[in-house]
Design a protein around this motif. Structure first.
Motif, PDB file in Angstrom:
ATOM      1  N   GLU A   1      54.961  20.209  -5.132  1.00  0.00           N
ATOM      2  CA  GLU A   1      55.781  20.623  -3.991  1.00  0.00           C
ATOM      3  C   GLU A   1      56.716  19.502  -3.559  1.00  0.00           C
ATOM      4  O   GLU A   1      57.876  19.745  -3.193  1.00  0.00           O
TER       5      GLU A   1
ATOM      6  N   ILE B   1      48.413  18.441   2.840  1.00  0.00           N
ATOM      7  CA  ILE B   1      49.525  19.130   3.485  1.00  0.00           C
ATOM      8  C   ILE B   1      50.477  19.707   2.448  1.00  0.00           C
ATOM      9  O   ILE B   1      51.086  20.756   2.643  1.00  0.00           O
ATOM     10  N   ALA B   2      50.613  19.033   1.316  1.00  0.00           N
ATOM     11  CA  ALA B   2      51.430  19.527   0.205  1.00  0.00           C
ATOM     12  C   ALA B   2      50.878  18.939  -1.084  1.00  0.00           C
ATOM     13  O   ALA B   2      49.984  18.084  -1.069  1.00  0.00           O
TER      14      ALA B   2
ATOM     15  N   LEU C   1      59.375  19.255   3.772  1.00  0.00           N
ATOM     16  CA  LEU C   1      58.975  20.512   4.408  1.00  0.00           C
ATOM     17  C   LEU C   1      59.980  20.947   5.467  1.00  0.00           C
ATOM     18  O   LEU C   1      59.916  22.072   5.961  1.00  0.00           O
ATOM     19  N   ARG C   2      60.901  20.073   5.809  1.00  0.00           N
ATOM     20  CA  ARG C   2      61.919  20.360   6.830  1.00  0.00           C
ATOM     21  C   ARG C   2      63.282  20.037   6.224  1.00  0.00           C
ATOM     22  O   ARG C   2      63.672  18.862   6.137  1.00  0.00           O
TER      23      ARG C   2
ATOM     24  N   SER D   1      56.019  14.642   3.177  1.00  0.00           N
ATOM     25  CA  SER D   1      56.182  15.703   4.191  1.00  0.00           C
ATOM     26  C   SER D   1      57.601  15.958   4.648  1.00  0.00           C
ATOM     27  O   SER D   1      57.873  17.024   5.220  1.00  0.00           O
TER      28      SER D   1
ATOM     29  N   VAL E   1      47.403  24.693   7.006  1.00  0.00           N
ATOM     30  CA  VAL E   1      46.971  23.770   5.962  1.00  0.00           C
ATOM     31  C   VAL E   1      45.449  23.729   5.947  1.00  0.00           C
ATOM     32  O   VAL E   1      44.812  23.443   6.971  1.00  0.00           O
TER      33      VAL E   1
ATOM     34  N   TRP F   1      50.532  21.218  10.982  1.00  0.00           N
ATOM     35  CA  TRP F   1      51.116  20.300  10.006  1.00  0.00           C
ATOM     36  C   TRP F   1      52.356  20.890   9.335  1.00  0.00           C
ATOM     37  O   TRP F   1      53.268  20.158   8.959  1.00  0.00           O
ATOM     38  N   ARG F   2      52.378  22.217   9.134  1.00  0.00           N
ATOM     39  CA  ARG F   2      53.513  22.877   8.487  1.00  0.00           C
ATOM     40  C   ARG F   2      53.960  24.045   9.345  1.00  0.00           C
ATOM     41  O   ARG F   2      53.174  24.595  10.129  1.00  0.00           O
ATOM     42  N   THR F   3      55.214  24.464   9.171  1.00  0.00           N
ATOM     43  CA  THR F   3      55.718  25.603   9.927  1.00  0.00           C
ATOM     44  C   THR F   3      55.591  26.911   9.154  1.00  0.00           C
ATOM     45  O   THR F   3      55.697  27.987   9.739  1.00  0.00           O
ATOM     46  N   ASP F   4      55.366  26.828   7.834  1.00  0.00           N
ATOM     47  CA  ASP F   4      55.337  28.046   7.022  1.00  0.00           C
ATOM     48  C   ASP F   4      53.937  28.593   6.792  1.00  0.00           C
ATOM     49  O   ASP F   4      53.774  29.759   6.443  1.00  0.00           O
TER      50      ASP F   4
END
Length: 296
Positions: free
Chosen positions: A248, A243-244, A214-215, A211, A33, A27-30
């Motif tokens: 955020e 997811i956030a 996030l990018r 979301s 989740v 779900w996230r690259t950093d």
């Protein structure tokens, strides 16, 4: 007023048993989740919001390994239970699969539980979004004043068909049902252009920004498209918890111009960003403000 229109119902009332713990890396690259969470986790995540719209996705199993989908009777019961305990802050949406034989029984039950809108993800639920059962369901929602929030755009789930979530599908839904209030989740990422031109032409179609913050380039590009096409007023705040978090989401939006700092690229106007954070989502979707309610 700050309304977070995109929050997934917490999976557990209190402590999460070890065997129920779920996390997902796509779900996230950093970071991974954690998708198993409690009411207390949810309360902390949405703290900056005055109101949160809460739902999960009713699916047989497509997201079962991530903890973001459940059978309709489970997800709708869990959503209603949380809203009942938090009536002044939470608004609950049901989730059903329009192609299932018992769909109308579950819709009636969910409405009796107090759920006032719908979350659909045709790709996850594996139904044709322009098929006859879906169209009959949209007609019912239009007639009954139930807004629909559609999952729109990309997904890392391999068997979830991307064409079911392409924004121009929603354009066809809105043409057929002009009074149906619709939210296109995630600005249809990565198809923000198609999402923007869709929300621009339909008075009752909106998009949430969940979301996309996030990018950084997706965020900047999406908000720029909306600004240049005069559709920024159709954007709603969404976190996509777990997811956030709402905080955020707000902080991410306010960083939208960081990626073009020191360049000649156009900036996203500050008022565009603040208007998204403070958008009148309840008015847009025809929903009552829950802050006057009390526990039943």
């Amino acid at each position: 007023m700050i309304v977070d229109v995109h929050c997934h119902t917490p999976t557990h009332t209190h402590e999460v048993p070890e065997e129920d713990f779920r996390s997902f890396s796509a779900w996230r690259t950093d970071r991974d989740v954690v998708t198993s969470n409690t009411w207390a986790d949810f309360d902390a995540a949405i703290e900056p919001a005055d109101v949160a719209i809460v739902f999960n996705i009713a699916a047989d199993d497509p997201l079962g390994s991530t903890g973001l989908s459940y059978r309709p009777e489970d997800t709708n019961t869990a959503t209603a239970a949380y809203v009942k305990e938090n009536p002044t802050k939470a608004i609950g949406f049901m989730s059903v699969n329009p192609t299932k034989p018992d769909v109308w029984d579950e819709v009636e039950r969910a409405r009796e539980l107090g759920l006032v809108g719908v979350k659909l993800g045709a790709n996850y639920q594996e139904f044709e979004p322009l098929g006859k059962p879906a169209l009959e369901f949209y007609a019912y929602c239009e007639r009954e004043g139930l807004p629909i929030l559609f999952h729109q755009g990309a997904s890392p789930i391999r068997h979830a068909p991307l064409r079911y979530t392409f924004p121009l599908v929603t354009d066809e839904v809105a043409i057929a049902f002009p009074e149906l209030r619709i939210v296109m989740a995630h600005m249809g990422h990565p198809w923000a252009r198609e999402t923007v031109v869709t929300i621009r032409k339909h008075p009752h179609v909106y998009a949430d920004v969940s979301s996309i913050y996030l990018r950084p380039w997706v965020l900047y590009e999406s908000l720029l498209f909306a600004t240049e096409w005069g559709a920024a007023g159709k954007l709603l705040l969404g976190s996509d918890f777990p997811i956030a978090t709402t905080a955020e989401a707000i902080a991410g939006l306010r960083r939208a111009n960081d990626i073009v700092e020191g360049t000649k690229f156009p900036r996203i106007p500050d008022e565009v960003i603040e208007n998204i954070i403070n958008a009148d989502a309840l008015g847009a979707l025809g929903l009552a403000d829950p802050r006057g309610r009390t526990k039943s």
